[in-house]
Motif scaffolding. Structure first.
Motif, mmCIF file in Angstrom:
data_model
loop_
_atom_site.group_PDB
_atom_site.id
_atom_site.type_symbol
_atom_site.label_atom_id
_atom_site.label_comp_id
_atom_site.label_asym_id
_atom_site.label_seq_id
_atom_site.Cartn_x
_atom_site.Cartn_y
_atom_site.Cartn_z
ATOM 1 N N SER A 1 0.824 -1.216 0.000
ATOM 2 C CA SER A 1 0.000 0.000 0.000
ATOM 3 C C SER A 1 0.855 1.261 0.000
ATOM 4 O O SER A 1 0.501 2.271 -0.623
ATOM 5 C CB SER A 1 -0.940 0.001 1.208
ATOM 6 N N GLN A 2 1.987 1.208 0.715
ATOM 7 C CA GLN A 2 2.860 2.384 0.783
ATOM 8 C C GLN A 2 3.441 2.761 -0.569
ATOM 9 O O GLN A 2 3.790 3.924 -0.803
ATOM 10 C CB GLN A 2 4.010 2.114 1.766
ATOM 11 N N GLU A 3 3.544 1.802 -1.474
ATOM 12 C CA GLU A 3 4.151 2.055 -2.784
ATOM 13 C C GLU A 3 3.125 2.431 -3.850
ATOM 14 O O GLU A 3 3.491 2.702 -4.996
ATOM 15 C CB GLU A 3 4.930 0.815 -3.253
ATOM 16 N N LEU A 4 1.849 2.445 -3.489
ATOM 17 C CA LEU A 4 0.814 2.752 -4.478
ATOM 18 C C LEU A 4 0.710 4.248 -4.708
ATOM 19 O O LEU A 4 0.801 5.044 -3.783
ATOM 20 C CB LEU A 4 -0.534 2.182 -4.027
ATOM 21 N N ARG A 5 0.479 4.607 -5.966
ATOM 22 C CA ARG A 5 0.359 6.009 -6.357
ATOM 23 C C ARG A 5 -1.032 6.283 -6.931
ATOM 24 O O ARG A 5 -1.185 6.990 -7.919
ATOM 25 C CB ARG A 5 1.423 6.351 -7.409
ATOM 26 N N LEU A 6 -2.045 5.723 -6.310
ATOM 27 C CA LEU A 6 -3.406 5.794 -6.835
ATOM 28 C C LEU A 6 -4.272 6.713 -5.993
ATOM 29 O O LEU A 6 -4.149 6.742 -4.766
ATOM 30 C CB LEU A 6 -4.032 4.397 -6.872
ATOM 31 N N GLU B 1 3.997 -2.107 -8.019
ATOM 32 C CA GLU B 1 4.165 -1.448 -9.309
ATOM 33 C C GLU B 1 3.181 -1.997 -10.338
ATOM 34 O O GLU B 1 2.656 -1.248 -11.173
ATOM 35 C CB GLU B 1 5.601 -1.583 -9.806
ATOM 36 N N PHE B 2 2.922 -3.301 -10.284
ATOM 37 C CA PHE B 2 1.921 -3.852 -11.198
ATOM 38 C C PHE B 2 0.550 -3.223 -10.941
ATOM 39 O O PHE B 2 -0.154 -2.830 -11.879
ATOM 40 C CB PHE B 2 1.813 -5.372 -11.064
ATOM 41 N N ILE B 3 0.162 -3.116 -9.679
ATOM 42 C CA ILE B 3 -1.129 -2.507 -9.340
ATOM 43 C C ILE B 3 -1.184 -1.067 -9.846
ATOM 44 O O ILE B 3 -2.196 -0.628 -10.412
ATOM 45 C CB ILE B 3 -1.377 -2.572 -7.822
ATOM 46 N N ASN B 4 -0.103 -0.326 -9.654
ATOM 47 C CA ASN B 4 -0.045 1.055 -10.141
ATOM 48 C C ASN B 4 -0.277 1.126 -11.650
ATOM 49 O O ASN B 4 -1.115 1.896 -12.137
ATOM 50 C CB ASN B 4 1.306 1.688 -9.803
ATOM 51 N N PHE B 5 0.480 0.316 -12.390
ATOM 52 C CA PHE B 5 0.369 0.364 -13.848
ATOM 53 C C PHE B 5 -0.978 -0.172 -14.324
ATOM 54 O O PHE B 5 -1.566 0.367 -15.274
ATOM 55 C CB PHE B 5 1.517 -0.432 -14.492
ATOM 56 N N PHE B 6 -1.475 -1.218 -13.671
ATOM 57 C CA PHE B 6 -2.754 -1.793 -14.105
ATOM 58 C C PHE B 6 -3.885 -0.776 -13.996
ATOM 59 O O PHE B 6 -4.628 -0.543 -14.964
ATOM 60 C CB PHE B 6 -3.108 -3.041 -13.290
#
Length: 329
Positions: free
Chosen positions: A71-76, A246-251
């Motif tokens: 969660s800390q790495e998400l940019r959403l 990173e996958f979640i961010n890009f997806f």
């Protein structure tokens, strides 16, 4: 939230920083005994916690799945719910259960291990503990939302490719429609499933399953996968949570507007089927031809031996000629 989860969430915010038992108890409004029991439970669950007299406790970064670190790495702007399991039969199965229970917003389901992981056509997907990424995205759809499965699968592949390149600096290739290839070996696959509303007949929700081989132990893997399956990392699985984030961010960045097909040029650029002669099975019928194009809907245009141009939206490539040799599914 349980005591152990409170501790994990807090320590994950300050990886490798020391906190005394008193500091943790004060910050989280817990007793010292509760802190001690919570630390022991996290250790039993596989988290790498170091304790030292005079310093206290700290969380070391390893490959254990950690929702807080992800969660800390998400940019959403709107983060999906992230659910982590140690062992499940299949993350797609869990995702479907959540959607049947009237899930209102997207959720990401992760497992350290799958006992009945599967790919397309109900094939088994090898999912050993601690060495891969086994993930499903549960996507509830609005009533008027239109779905393009071909574009969504290719969009998911591009999101995975971007994440792998950012974290591991390796460029994957795409084997239409759902396989990720590194060094002529399959390192990942995608399974998109639709859930239909029985009353209206419309697609009410989607489940997108993603399986990635982060590392592989060739001594333990099934013999039928030897020479076919490949790994993304060369033995380092410590970036597992980062790759997931990173996958979640890009997806979700692509998903907002995936029907535009803006990502397709990238997919084409790294495709291993364009310009190649293939054998593909469509509705149990084998067709042989040359792939001329991937169109704006993610379908392939195949010129058969009779010089007919066929548009194929779904199917399974069973043979593909490469410049260096042959890759067999």
């Amino acid at each position: 939230m349980s005591t152990s989860q409170k501790l994990l969430t807090f320590l994950s915010s300050y990886p490798e920083k020391w906190f005394s038992g008193n500091q943790l108890a004060s910050q989280l409004e817990l007793s010292r005994t509760a802190v001690w029991k919570g630390i022991r439970l996290l250790e039993e669950q596989g988290y790498s916690l170091e304790s030292r007299h005079g310093l206290g406790y700290r969380l070391m970064i390893n490959n254990q799945l950690n929702a807080a670190l992800i969660s800390q790495e998400l940019r959403l702007d709107h983060q999906p719910r992230i659910v982590v399991y140690n062992k499940v039969s299949s993350t797609n199965t869990i995702a479907k259960q959540m959607l049947f229970e009237d899930l209102k917003k997207p959720a990401v389901i992760l497992a350290n291990q799958q006992t009945a992981g599967r790919g397309r056509f109900d094939r088994k997907f090898y999912s050993p503990a601690a060495s891969g990424i086994y993930m499903s995205i549960a996507l509830p759809l609005s009533i008027d939302e239109k779905v393009n499965p071909g574009l969504l699968t290719t969009a998911t592949a591009v999101a995975a490719g971007r994440a792998i390149k950012k974290v591991f600096h390796r460029q994957v290739k795409y084997k239409w429609v759902n396989d990720l290839i590194l060094n002529n070996r399959k390192c990942g696959g995608i399974l998109t499933e639709a859930i239909t509303d029985l009353e209206s007949g419309r697609i009410a929700s989607l489940v997108i399953g993603i399986g990635l081989n982060l590392t592989l132990d060739t001594k333990k893997m099934p013999t039928e996968l030897l020479g076919k399956a490949g790994a993304i990392s060369k033995g380092d699985s410590s970036k597992r949570n980062l790759l997931i984030a990173e996958f979640i961010n890009f997806f979700f960045d692509i998903y907002r507007n995936y029907r535009s097909g803006d990502f397709l040029e990238e997919y084409r650029r790294h495709s291993i089927v364009l310009g190649k002669k293939i054998a593909i099975v469509v509705n149990r019928k084998k067709i042989i031809g040359k792939v001329e194009k991937i169109n704006s809907q993610g379908a392939i245009l195949l010129k058969n031996d009779n010089n007919q141009l066929l548009t194929i939206s779904s199917g399974e490539i069973i043979k593909l000629n490469l410049l260096e040799g042959k890759y067999h599914e």
